[in-house]
Design a protein around this motif. Structure first.
Motif, PDB file in Angstrom:
ATOM      1  N   TYR A   1      20.352   4.719  37.919  1.00 46.63           N
ATOM      2  CA  TYR A   1      20.441   6.642  38.487  1.00 46.63           C
ATOM      3  C   TYR A   1      22.019   6.748  39.021  1.00 46.63           C
ATOM      4  O   TYR A   1      22.433   8.187  38.786  1.00 46.63           O
TER       5      TYR A   1
ATOM      6  N   ARG B   1      24.121  10.161  37.991  1.00 45.28           N
ATOM      7  CA  ARG B   1      24.347  11.075  39.257  1.00 45.28           C
ATOM      8  C   ARG B   1      26.221  10.954  38.330  1.00 45.28           C
ATOM      9  O   ARG B   1      26.484  12.378  38.821  1.00 45.28           O
TER      10      ARG B   1
ATOM     11  N   SER C   1      23.317  17.200  44.066  1.00 45.09           N
ATOM     12  CA  SER C   1      23.284  16.530  45.660  1.00 45.09           C
ATOM     13  C   SER C   1      22.709  14.724  45.783  1.00 45.09           C
ATOM     14  O   SER C   1      21.952  15.416  44.112  1.00 45.09           O
ATOM     15  N   ASP C   2      22.828  14.047  45.804  1.00 45.77           N
ATOM     16  CA  ASP C   2      22.069  13.406  45.971  1.00 45.77           C
ATOM     17  C   ASP C   2      20.004  13.168  45.770  1.00 45.77           C
ATOM     18  O   ASP C   2      18.909  13.424  45.336  1.00 45.77           O
ATOM     19  N   LYS C   3      20.131  13.802  46.805  1.00 47.96           N
ATOM     20  CA  LYS C   3      18.944  14.702  47.514  1.00 47.96           C
ATOM     21  C   LYS C   3      18.173  15.230  46.312  1.00 47.96           C
ATOM     22  O   LYS C   3      16.997  14.983  45.773  1.00 47.96           O
TER      23      LYS C   3
ATOM     24  N   ILE D   1      17.263  13.292  43.154  1.00 47.30           N
ATOM     25  CA  ILE D   1      16.286  12.511  43.501  1.00 47.30           C
ATOM     26  C   ILE D   1      14.682  13.149  43.581  1.00 47.30           C
ATOM     27  O   ILE D   1      13.732  12.629  42.217  1.00 47.30           O
TER      28      ILE D   1
END
Length: 141
Positions: free
Chosen positions: A54, A58, A65-67, A70
């Protein structure tokens, strides 16, 4: 053999006929699968080197963004384009890889990547011109 099409030197684009209910054509199905800003980039980076953690994704997919990353990974997994492997270790270790279906889609994106590379200067110029239009209209009001 005669055809109703006029003869031209331009390459012929294949026909795109509906094959499944709910899609107007194959391009419609493809665009729905890769819809969004990040999915094609995720597929591209996963195609570069096999299973990817991950954190590597990233860093590769800048500005996501992480959100959102994901969410996009979950959608790609649900669409059976990406396989998520959880090694059930402490600390947690998870990686992502393309499925055979995902690999075939990533290969289909290669010509788009080549087009972008070959036309990057023109695209940059066009976007700069377009940005200046917004600046002109905001000054005029």
């Amino acid at each position: 053999m005669t055809t109703d099409r006029p003869e031209t030197d331009e390459p012929q684009v294949g026909t795109c006929t509906p094959t499944l209910p709910g899609f107007t054509c194959g391009l419609d199905a493809t665009l729905r699968v890769i819809a969004g800003k990040w999915k094609p980039l995720i597929l591209y980076f996963l195609a570069q080197g096999g299973p990817t953690r991950y954190g590597e994704l990233r860093r590769a997919v800048r500005d996501v963004s992480d959100k959102m990353l994901i969410q996009q990974l979950k959608e790609l997994e649900a669409d059976q384009l990406v396989k998520r492997t959880d090694y059930k270790e402490v600390p947690p270790r998870v990686d992502y890889a393309l499925t055979p279906l995902g690999q075939s889609l990533a290969q289909a994106l290669v010509p788009l990547c080549q087009w972008g590379t070959e036309n990057m200067e023109d695209v940059t110029r066009v976007y700069a011109e377009r940005a200046s239009w917004g600046a002109r209209t905001s000054r005029a009001t």
